[in-house]
Design an enzyme around this catalytic site. Structure first.
Site, PDB file in Angstrom:
ATOM      1  N   CYS A 133       0.863  -1.178   0.000  1.00 20.30           N
ATOM      2  CA  CYS A 133       0.000   0.000   0.000  1.00 20.30           C
ATOM      3  C   CYS A 133       0.904   1.234   0.000  1.00 20.30           C
ATOM      4  O   CYS A 133       2.114   1.106  -0.163  1.00 20.30           O
ATOM      5  CB  CYS A 133      -0.989  -0.007   1.168  1.00 20.30           C
ATOM      6  SG  CYS A 133      -0.269   0.215   2.805  1.00 20.30           S
ATOM      7  N   CYS A 135      -1.164   0.743   7.382  1.00 22.51           N
ATOM      8  CA  CYS A 135      -2.583   0.394   7.568  1.00 22.51           C
ATOM      9  C   CYS A 135      -2.957  -0.861   6.782  1.00 22.51           C
ATOM     10  O   CYS A 135      -2.941  -1.959   7.310  1.00 22.51           O
ATOM     11  CB  CYS A 135      -3.506   1.550   7.147  1.00 22.51           C
ATOM     12  SG  CYS A 135      -3.388   3.032   8.160  1.00 22.51           S
ATOM     13  N   ARG A 136      -3.283  -0.672   5.500  1.00 23.19           N
ATOM     14  CA  ARG A 136      -3.866  -1.770   4.721  1.00 23.19           C
ATOM     15  C   ARG A 136      -2.915  -2.934   4.475  1.00 23.19           C
ATOM     16  O   ARG A 136      -3.292  -4.097   4.670  1.00 23.19           O
ATOM     17  CB  ARG A 136      -4.395  -1.238   3.385  1.00 23.19           C
ATOM     18  CG  ARG A 136      -5.595  -0.340   3.542  1.00 23.19           C
ATOM     19  CD  ARG A 136      -6.028   0.249   2.243  1.00 23.19           C
ATOM     20  NE  ARG A 136      -4.999   1.159   1.733  1.00 23.19           N
ATOM     21  CZ  ARG A 136      -5.009   1.709   0.529  1.00 23.19           C
ATOM     22  NH1 ARG A 136      -5.983   1.429  -0.317  1.00 23.19           N
ATOM     23  NH2 ARG A 136      -4.070   2.529   0.155  1.00 23.19           N
ATOM     24  N   SER A 137      -1.705  -2.662   3.998  1.00 25.86           N
ATOM     25  CA  SER A 137      -0.827  -3.790   3.673  1.00 25.86           C
ATOM     26  C   SER A 137      -0.386  -4.576   4.902  1.00 25.86           C
ATOM     27  O   SER A 137      -0.362  -5.814   4.849  1.00 25.86           O
ATOM     28  CB  SER A 137       0.357  -3.361   2.799  1.00 25.86           C
ATOM     29  OG  SER A 137       1.174  -2.417   3.445  1.00 25.86           O
ATOM     30  N   ASN A 142       2.469   1.502   4.180  1.00 26.99           N
ATOM     31  CA  ASN A 142       2.768   0.276   4.914  1.00 26.99           C
ATOM     32  C   ASN A 142       2.524   0.420   6.419  1.00 26.99           C
ATOM     33  O   ASN A 142       3.238  -0.133   7.239  1.00 26.99           O
ATOM     34  CB  ASN A 142       4.200  -0.185   4.639  1.00 26.99           C
ATOM     35  CG  ASN A 142       4.501  -1.606   5.104  1.00 26.99           C
ATOM     36  OD1 ASN A 142       5.598  -1.887   5.569  1.00 26.99           O
ATOM     37  ND2 ASN A 142       3.553  -2.519   4.984  1.00 26.99           N
ATOM     38  N   ASP A 169      -9.326   2.739   1.947  1.00 26.16           N
ATOM     39  CA  ASP A 169      -8.201   3.294   2.693  1.00 26.16           C
ATOM     40  C   ASP A 169      -8.706   3.935   3.984  1.00 26.16           C
ATOM     41  O   ASP A 169      -9.320   4.999   3.950  1.00 26.16           O
ATOM     42  CB  ASP A 169      -7.459   4.321   1.846  1.00 26.16           C
ATOM     43  CG  ASP A 169      -6.133   4.722   2.456  1.00 26.16           C
ATOM     44  OD1 ASP A 169      -5.918   4.494   3.666  1.00 26.16           O
ATOM     45  OD2 ASP A 169      -5.304   5.285   1.715  1.00 26.16           O
TER      46      ASP A 169
END
Length: 159
Positions: free
Chosen positions: A8, A13-15, A11, A127
């Protein structure tokens, strides 16, 4: 060994959510020894003097609600050489895909995927940095990771 890198923007939050959700899933299936799973950023915004920021606290909290822990994870930046190291480079949204293509010099389709494509969706993984809806992001990631494992099973890469 199936090597997976989730990507993401920062690096934090999402990933990392995807990294630790997939690690939890494969552990629960007894397949941990068949996978190498990591995550990275397309930017260096969350990396200062070579040290990455930890997973964003609300992301950590959302994972912990589901019994998943990511202690010690710090942001790292994706490198062009990651294309050769990993079998799957999985971005969270269309902008990540464009940045991954720029960084690696390769196009979407060979090893580069968008997470929700595995579930037959063209949508981006939401996101939470902008929405503060970490629960929605968690659901997106679970949907994508579940579908990813189902694809690997259909392809005979895992039992």
């Amino acid at each position: 060994m199936i090597r997976v890198l989730f990507i993401c923007h920062g690096n934090i939050c999402r990933s990392p959510m995807a990294e630790f959700i997939l690690k939890d899933m494969v552990n629960n299936l007894g397949l941990s020894d068949q996978f190498e799973i990591a995550s990275a950023a397309t930017s260096a915004e969350e990396i200062w003097n070579g040290i990455g920021n930890p997973v964003y606290p609300p992301a950590r909290t959302e994972l912990a609600k589901h019994g998943i822990y990511c202690e010690g994870k710090r942001a790292v930046q994706m490198k062009a050489s990651d294309y050769d190291k990993y079998d799957y480079l999985i971005g969270m949204d269309s902008m990540n895909i464009r940045n991954m293509e720029r960084i690696t010099g390769h196009k979407k389709g060979d090893k580069i995927y968008k997470l929700l494509e595995f579930a037959g969706l063209e949508a981006d993984c939401r996101d939470p940095w902008y929405t503060s809806r970490f629960d929605e992001t968690y659901r997106d990631v679970v949907t994508g990771c579940t579908a990813f494992l189902e694809c690997l099973q259909k392809e005979g890469k895992i039992c």
